[in-house]
Write a protein that holds these residues in place. Structure first.
Motif, PDB file in Angstrom:
ATOM      1  N   VAL A   1      -0.564 -37.348 -56.871  1.00 54.24           N
ATOM      2  CA  VAL A   1       1.370 -37.891 -56.813  1.00 54.24           C
ATOM      3  C   VAL A   1       1.031 -38.203 -55.345  1.00 54.24           C
ATOM      4  O   VAL A   1       1.233 -39.207 -54.609  1.00 54.24           O
ATOM      5  N   PHE A   2       1.187 -36.997 -54.249  1.00 52.01           N
ATOM      6  CA  PHE A   2       1.761 -37.523 -52.927  1.00 52.01           C
ATOM      7  C   PHE A   2       0.663 -37.851 -51.600  1.00 52.01           C
ATOM      8  O   PHE A   2       1.165 -38.294 -51.428  1.00 52.01           O
ATOM      9  N   CYS A   3      -0.809 -38.018 -52.084  1.00 47.44           N
ATOM     10  CA  CYS A   3      -1.837 -38.730 -51.462  1.00 47.44           C
ATOM     11  C   CYS A   3      -1.317 -40.214 -52.024  1.00 47.44           C
ATOM     12  O   CYS A   3      -1.505 -40.746 -50.996  1.00 47.44           O
ATOM     13  N   PHE A   4      -1.835 -40.715 -52.804  1.00 43.31           N
ATOM     14  CA  PHE A   4      -1.519 -41.728 -53.643  1.00 43.31           C
ATOM     15  C   PHE A   4      -0.039 -42.745 -53.336  1.00 43.31           C
ATOM     16  O   PHE A   4       0.813 -43.478 -52.573  1.00 43.31           O
ATOM     17  N   ALA A   5       1.217 -41.472 -52.738  1.00 45.48           N
ATOM     18  CA  ALA A   5       3.020 -41.852 -52.686  1.00 45.48           C
ATOM     19  C   ALA A   5       2.431 -42.596 -50.955  1.00 45.48           C
ATOM     20  O   ALA A   5       3.270 -43.055 -49.778  1.00 45.48           O
ATOM     21  N   LEU A   6       1.885 -41.532 -50.421  1.00 51.18           N
ATOM     22  CA  LEU A   6       2.079 -41.870 -48.779  1.00 51.18           C
ATOM     23  C   LEU A   6       0.709 -42.847 -48.733  1.00 51.18           C
ATOM     24  O   LEU A   6       1.121 -44.092 -47.973  1.00 51.18           O
ATOM     25  N   LEU A   7      -0.402 -43.144 -49.734  1.00 58.61           N
ATOM     26  CA  LEU A   7      -1.215 -44.654 -49.339  1.00 58.61           C
ATOM     27  C   LEU A   7      -0.297 -46.044 -49.472  1.00 58.61           C
ATOM     28  O   LEU A   7      -0.219 -46.541 -48.629  1.00 58.61           O
ATOM     29  N   THR A   8       0.833 -45.946 -50.340  1.00 60.78           N
ATOM     30  CA  THR A   8       1.546 -46.525 -51.053  1.00 60.78           C
ATOM     31  C   THR A   8       2.554 -47.303 -49.247  1.00 60.78           C
ATOM     32  O   THR A   8       3.167 -48.383 -49.686  1.00 60.78           O
ATOM     33  N   LEU A   9       2.664 -45.999 -49.293  1.00 65.96           N
ATOM     34  CA  LEU A   9       4.351 -46.642 -47.775  1.00 65.96           C
ATOM     35  C   LEU A   9       3.176 -46.539 -46.701  1.00 65.96           C
ATOM     36  O   LEU A   9       3.988 -47.420 -45.932  1.00 65.96           O
ATOM     37  N   PHE A  10       2.343 -46.471 -47.002  1.00 65.83           N
ATOM     38  CA  PHE A  10       1.062 -46.815 -45.382  1.00 65.83           C
ATOM     39  C   PHE A  10       0.730 -48.845 -45.540  1.00 65.83           C
ATOM     40  O   PHE A  10       0.647 -49.345 -44.799  1.00 65.83           O
ATOM     41  N   ILE A  11       0.658 -48.808 -47.129  1.00 66.96           N
ATOM     42  CA  ILE A  11       0.608 -49.929 -47.779  1.00 66.96           C
ATOM     43  C   ILE A  11       1.374 -51.088 -47.450  1.00 66.96           C
ATOM     44  O   ILE A  11       1.553 -52.513 -46.862  1.00 66.96           O
ATOM     45  N   ALA A  12       2.864 -50.246 -47.505  1.00 66.84           N
ATOM     46  CA  ALA A  12       3.953 -51.324 -47.878  1.00 66.84           C
ATOM     47  C   ALA A  12       4.086 -51.920 -45.957  1.00 66.84           C
ATOM     48  O   ALA A  12       5.084 -52.323 -45.827  1.00 66.84           O
ATOM     49  N   PHE A  13       3.856 -50.637 -44.927  1.00 68.14           N
ATOM     50  CA  PHE A  13       4.564 -51.153 -43.893  1.00 68.14           C
ATOM     51  C   PHE A  13       3.368 -51.949 -42.992  1.00 68.14           C
ATOM     52  O   PHE A  13       4.066 -52.324 -41.917  1.00 68.14           O
TER      53      PHE A  13
END
Length: 387
Positions: A206-218
């Motif tokens: 879940v932490f890996c997917f959360a980091l990916l989500t923040l990266f895409i948002a940024f």
């Protein structure tokens, strides 16, 4: 107003969160683009005005001996539209209770409607426990309080379940005790509790997917893919959990994943025990079968602000002389049929009401909203910095 007590619903309290979030979005837009308004800004302003007019309140009128619940739109204290209205005569109230769950107070009112049917109305409010308790105290006559305390004392004396007692709590599932008992109750492996040894792995995914989500948002500065990956991040917990549990609870040496019940013996599969060994038990081998249940408040279809109470079994644990089983959740087994069948075959079952939520994922909605706001802020940050 001197003889009235007014409570604002939890729904009305939440509207202020939406108002401030919308205002924050407008402010961020002004900081990044200047005083340039477009269609979306106009819609935001209309949303703020609509939310400001919305009210959902419970009013106890002591002078007229009635409770009024209004869900309506007001403009300068003048009602312009009614979504839903309910009036309850205090003389028709059978029982009334108030439960405080942290900052949220839940008032349950059991009353007789105009058509003679016993109905239940539930009202939730935020940080108004004193006012809510005052309403309950005023409406709880001496006779009602005595009856409630007597029933509570009787309930504390014994929690042993019978077919009749179970049927009263779960009438929709047992046909008032006339349903047939089942001998074979299958267990869904992927819905069993996540083992402690595997929790870190799921959290890491879940932490890996959360980091990916923040990266895409940024990087994309687009809320649509960000929102999509936010949903994927949320769903990744359940997908990882399903895969891990399905594999962990499959035992090659004892693959049967069903509980088998008959008059003399009870077969519990190996996946219910930490030593991965099945048990065949007699009634003398069973110390207790602990069933925990609670109500869940469901919305009544086609009516705003109305809810109905539905009882649910949350967990089931077998305590035996040959070991204690892991908790069986209502996701992993047809728990109501299982308990009803056990009672039909005269196995000892205890029914305990718990404060645990039936659907814990409802709490995740707040986290979901928080993450979505965080994505919007991350997307807006470069624009603010550039100005």
């Amino acid at each position: 107003m001197a003889n009235s007590i007014i409570l604002k619903s939890l729904l009305e309290t939440i509207k202020w969160l939406l108002i401030w979030l919308t205002v924050a979005g407008l402010v961020l837009g002004v900081l990044s683009q200047g005083l340039i308004f477009d269609t979306s800004d106009g819609l935001d302003i209309l949303l703020i005005l609509a939310l400001l007019m919305f009210q959902h309140r419970l009013k106890f009128d002591e002078h007229n001996n009635q409770i009024d619940v209004n869900c309506a739109a007001y403009f300068f204290k003048k009602k312009i539209f009614t979504f839903n209205h309910r009036t309850i005569d205090t003389n028709t109230i059978k029982t009334i209770s108030c439960q405080d769950n942290k900052a949220i107070s839940v008032i349950d009112i059991n009353y007789t409607s105009a058509d003679g049917k016993l109905r239940t109305y539930t009202f939730r409010c935020f940080k108004q426990s004193k006012q809510a308790q005052l309403v309950v105290n005023k409406l709880s006559t001496v006779e009602r309080v005595y009856t409630a305390k007597r029933e509570e004392a009787e309930a504390e004396k014994t929690n042993s379940a019978t077919v009749n007692k179970f049927s009263k709590i779960f009438p929709q599932n047992t046909i008032l005790g006339n349903a047939e008992a089942k001998n074979n109750i299958p267990i869904l492996r992927c819905a069993l509790p996540l083992p402690n040894s595997k929790k870190n792995l799921v959290h890491f995914i879940v932490f890996c997917f959360a980091l990916l989500t923040l990266f895409i948002a940024f990087s994309s500065q687009n809320w649509k893919p960000s929102f999509a990956f936010l949903i994927i991040t949320y769903a990744s917990y359940y997908f990882a959990r399903i895969i891990i549990c399905n594999k962990y609870y499959f035992i090659k040496t004892a693959p049967l994943s069903s509980i088998i019940i008959d008059d003399d013996e009870l077969y519990l599969p190996a996946l219910l025990f930490t030593d991965k060994t099945p048990r065949t038990l007699t009634k003398q081998d069973i110390i207790s079968i602990e069933a925990k249940w609670n109500y869940d408040h469901d919305s009544v279809e086609g009516s705003i602000g109305r809810t109905s109470k539905r009882s649910h079994l949350i967990s089931l644990v077998f305590n035996t002389t040959k070991g204690q089983s892991i908790p069986l959740s209502h996701w992993s087994v047809d728990s109501k049929t299982l308990v009803f069948s056990l009672l039909k075959y005269k196995y000892p079952v205890s029914l305990d009401r718990t404060s645990q939520m039936v659907y814990p994922f409802k709490l995740h909605v707040g986290l979901f909203v928080f993450l979505f706001i965080l994505i919007i802020l991350v997307m807006s940050l470069p624009k603010i910095i550039s100005t």
